[in-house]
Design a protein around this motif. Structure first.
Motif, PDB file in Angstrom:
ATOM      1  N   VAL A  96       0.863  -1.190   0.000  1.00 19.19           N
ATOM      2  CA  VAL A  96       0.000   0.000   0.000  1.00 19.19           C
ATOM      3  C   VAL A  96       0.897   1.237   0.000  1.00 19.19           C
ATOM      4  N   PRO A  97       0.817   2.066  -1.039  1.00 17.15           N
ATOM      5  CA  PRO A  97       1.788   3.168  -1.197  1.00 17.15           C
ATOM      6  C   PRO A  97       1.929   4.084   0.016  1.00 17.15           C
ATOM      7  N   TRP A  98       0.823   4.520   0.626  1.00 20.06           N
ATOM      8  CA  TRP A  98       0.969   5.479   1.734  1.00 20.06           C
ATOM      9  C   TRP A  98       1.545   4.816   2.976  1.00 20.06           C
ATOM     10  N   LEU A  99       1.300   3.523   3.151  1.00 25.23           N
ATOM     11  CA  LEU A  99       1.921   2.808   4.260  1.00 25.23           C
ATOM     12  C   LEU A  99       3.411   2.590   3.999  1.00 25.23           C
ATOM     13  N   TRP A 100       3.745   2.330   2.733  1.00 24.46           N
ATOM     14  CA  TRP A 100       5.150   2.128   2.384  1.00 24.46           C
ATOM     15  C   TRP A 100       5.974   3.385   2.639  1.00 24.46           C
ATOM     16  N   ARG A 101       5.384   4.553   2.476  1.00 23.00           N
ATOM     17  CA  ARG A 101       6.119   5.798   2.734  1.00 23.00           C
ATOM     18  C   ARG A 101       6.640   5.836   4.170  1.00 23.00           C
ATOM     19  N   PHE A 102       5.862   5.308   5.103  1.00 25.65           N
ATOM     20  CA  PHE A 102       6.299   5.270   6.499  1.00 25.65           C
ATOM     21  C   PHE A 102       7.241   4.095   6.757  1.00 25.65           C
ATOM     22  N   HIS A 103       6.923   2.941   6.182  1.00 26.94           N
ATOM     23  CA  HIS A 103       7.768   1.756   6.401  1.00 26.94           C
ATOM     24  C   HIS A 103       9.127   1.917   5.734  1.00 26.94           C
ATOM     25  N   LEU A 104       9.191   2.770   4.728  1.00 27.38           N
ATOM     26  CA  LEU A 104      10.453   3.042   4.037  1.00 27.38           C
ATOM     27  C   LEU A 104      11.540   3.489   5.011  1.00 27.38           C
ATOM     28  N   VAL A 105      11.144   4.198   6.063  1.00 28.59           N
ATOM     29  CA  VAL A 105      12.104   4.685   7.061  1.00 28.59           C
ATOM     30  C   VAL A 105      12.868   3.520   7.678  1.00 28.59           C
ATOM     31  N   HIS A 106      12.206   2.410   7.854  1.00 30.51           N
ATOM     32  CA  HIS A 106      12.855   1.219   8.398  1.00 30.51           C
ATOM     33  C   HIS A 106      13.833   0.617   7.389  1.00 30.51           C
ATOM     34  N   ASP A 162      23.938  10.915   3.798  1.00 27.18           N
ATOM     35  CA  ASP A 162      23.255  12.186   4.034  1.00 27.18           C
ATOM     36  C   ASP A 162      21.741  12.067   3.814  1.00 27.18           C
ATOM     37  N   ALA A 163      21.343  11.059   3.034  1.00 32.83           N
ATOM     38  CA  ALA A 163      19.918  10.875   2.735  1.00 32.83           C
ATOM     39  C   ALA A 163      19.175  10.176   3.864  1.00 32.83           C
ATOM     40  N   VAL A 164      19.917   9.670   4.859  1.00 31.85           N
ATOM     41  CA  VAL A 164      19.268   8.930   5.939  1.00 31.85           C
ATOM     42  C   VAL A 164      19.604   9.534   7.308  1.00 31.85           C
ATOM     43  N   SER A 165      19.866  10.830   7.338  1.00 29.34           N
ATOM     44  CA  SER A 165      20.107  11.511   8.615  1.00 29.34           C
ATOM     45  C   SER A 165      18.812  11.517   9.426  1.00 29.34           C
ATOM     46  N   LEU A 166      18.923  11.765  10.715  1.00 28.23           N
ATOM     47  CA  LEU A 166      17.744  11.736  11.591  1.00 28.23           C
ATOM     48  C   LEU A 166      16.673  12.743  11.170  1.00 28.23           C
ATOM     49  N   PRO A 167      17.008  14.018  10.903  1.00 28.95           N
ATOM     50  CA  PRO A 167      15.958  14.946  10.454  1.00 28.95           C
ATOM     51  C   PRO A 167      15.292  14.488   9.160  1.00 28.95           C
ATOM     52  N   ARG A 168      16.101  13.932   8.253  1.00 29.81           N
ATOM     53  CA  ARG A 168      15.538  13.479   6.982  1.00 29.81           C
ATOM     54  C   ARG A 168      14.592  12.299   7.208  1.00 29.81           C
ATOM     55  N   LEU A 169      14.941  11.389   8.108  1.00 32.34           N
ATOM     56  CA  LEU A 169      14.085  10.235   8.376  1.00 32.34           C
ATOM     57  C   LEU A 169      12.733  10.661   8.930  1.00 32.34           C
ATOM     58  N   LEU A 170      12.737  11.664   9.788  1.00 34.81           N
ATOM     59  CA  LEU A 170      11.494  12.100  10.409  1.00 34.81           C
ATOM     60  C   LEU A 170      10.518  12.684   9.386  1.00 34.81           C
ATOM     61  N   ARG A 171      11.042  13.366   8.374  1.00 30.80           N
ATOM     62  CA  ARG A 171      10.149  13.974   7.379  1.00 30.80           C
ATOM     63  C   ARG A 171      10.043  13.146   6.097  1.00 30.80           C
ATOM     64  N   LEU A 172      10.717  12.023   6.039  1.00 28.28           N
ATOM     65  CA  LEU A 172      10.777  11.229   4.814  1.00 28.28           C
ATOM     66  C   LEU A 172       9.409  10.836   4.265  1.00 28.28           C
ATOM     67  N   PRO A 173       8.440  10.394   5.110  1.00 28.84           N
ATOM     68  CA  PRO A 173       7.134  10.005   4.544  1.00 28.84           C
ATOM     69  C   PRO A 173       6.419  11.109   3.800  1.00 28.84           C
ATOM     70  N   LEU A 174       6.777  12.374   4.066  1.00 31.85           N
ATOM     71  CA  LEU A 174       6.105  13.509   3.426  1.00 31.85           C
ATOM     72  C   LEU A 174       6.835  14.019   2.202  1.00 31.85           C
ATOM     73  N   GLU A 175       8.025  13.453   1.923  1.00 30.05           N
ATOM     74  CA  GLU A 175       8.830  13.900   0.788  1.00 30.05           C
ATOM     75  C   GLU A 175       8.452  13.145  -0.483  1.00 30.05           C
ATOM     76  N   ARG A 176       8.765  13.784  -1.595  1.00 33.92           N
ATOM     77  CA  ARG A 176       8.620  13.123  -2.886  1.00 33.92           C
ATOM     78  C   ARG A 176       9.722  12.085  -3.013  1.00 33.92           C
ATOM     79  N   ARG A 177       9.363  10.831  -3.301  1.00 32.65           N
ATOM     80  CA  ARG A 177      10.351   9.773  -3.361  1.00 32.65           C
ATOM     81  C   ARG A 177      11.047   9.741  -4.712  1.00 32.65           C
ATOM     82  N   PRO A 178      12.343   9.367  -4.728  1.00 38.50           N
ATOM     83  CA  PRO A 178      13.013   9.175  -6.007  1.00 38.50           C
ATOM     84  C   PRO A 178      12.376   8.024  -6.772  1.00 38.50           C
ATOM     85  N   ASP A 179      12.520   8.019  -8.101  1.00 42.02           N
ATOM     86  CA  ASP A 179      11.980   6.913  -8.894  1.00 42.02           C
ATOM     87  C   ASP A 179      12.674   5.626  -8.512  1.00 42.02           C
TER      88      ASP A 179
END
Length: 278
Positions: A124-134, A261-278
């Motif tokens: 499920v795409p919107w769930l994956w946006r959050f699970h992506l952090v893991h 640099d793409a997996v820093s703590l601030p970036r992880l916290l906002r990652l679900p709201l960012e546009r994902r790379p292809d």
């Protein structure tokens, strides 16, 4: 209890922490420490990032995740379990047999429905946006098993409550399943090198470090496999089990997030709201 002067009754002083809960957390902490020690002595993969940086970031995420569980999941799910036991809701209350047998069945069904949830957070795409952090962790070890976005845990609360209500899970069975699941997560996320023979034997029964390393691979085909969190039987039954790589050869991470640099703590916290790379 004798009434005090003025007709007031003295209130018993509550213990701040339940003894059984404390014992469970101490046992899990000891297991985690033991696994970390073995990781240092028998690592399956070399670390991409400095270990202290990696572990510190994951523990920070884990602290936020733990707060979310305590504020949202624990009160709701525990209340549902008590209500289920009191009103005899759920499938297992329509099945005969002793209470211990129903608790065993509940643990098995909770493990299976957790497998289904894991599949959902990948599909499920919107769930994956959050699970992506893991999954964007560049190093897979015991600390990765604690690293989940608070949004994913909040989203799982209705699913967890439904698991308990539909299955008919008692508070005792819920506590047992939570303990076993955390122990299993600690083990199969670990960066431990096991012998091929040990891995093959364990993989018939439980999720292993090799199985879960493949699940964390940058290879998108391998990513969609090995969803089991406890018993490995669910991957065998659904044909999602995969063993086409050694744990030492797996590159961990997700394409597009392989730069530290793409997996820093601030970036992880906002990652679900960012546009994902292809």
């Amino acid at each position: 209890m004798r009434p005090q002067a003025g007709g007031r009754r003295s209130r018993p002083t509550p213990w701040p922490i339940d003894g059984a809960v404390m014992l469970r957390w101490l046992a899990l902490a000891a297991l985690g420490a033991a696994v970390m020690l073995v990781e240092r002595r028998r690592p399956a993969r070399r670390y991409v990032e400095a270990r202290a940086v990696h572990t510190g970031r994951n523990l920070a995420m884990a602290g936020i995740a733990a707060a979310t569980v305590q504020l949202l999941e624990a009160p709701i799910v525990a209340r549902v379990a008590r209500t289920v036991a009191r009103r005899r809701w759920g499938l297992l209350h329509h099945v005969g047999g002793p209470a211990w047998a129903r608790d065993v069945a509940a643990v098995l069904l909770l493990d299976y429905t957790l497998y289904l949830w894991h599949v959902l957070v990948h599909r499920v795409p919107w769930l994956w946006r959050f699970h992506l952090v893991h999954h964007v962790d560049l190093d897979l070890d015991v600390s990765t098993g604690l690293r989940f976005h608070a949004g994913e845990l909040a989203a799982s609360v209705p699913w967890r409550a439904a698991q308990v209500a539909v299955i008919g899970v008692s508070p005792r069975a819920l506590a047992l399943w939570q303990t076993l699941t955390l122990a299993s997560v600690t083990f199969h996320h670990s960066n431990i090198r096991l012998s091929d023979q040990t891995e093959r034997r364990l993989a018939w029964l439980v999720a292993t470090p090799r199985m879960h390393a493949i699940h964390h691979s940058v290879n998108p085909v391998q990513l969609q496999s090995n969803f089991s969190s406890g018993l490995a039987v669910w991957d065998w039954l659904h044909r999602t089990a995969r063993f086409d790589a050694d744990a030492a050869d797996v590159q961990v991470g997700v394409e597009g997030y392989l730069d530290p640099d793409a997996v820093s703590l601030p970036r992880l916290l906002r990652l679900p709201l960012e546009r994902r790379p292809d």
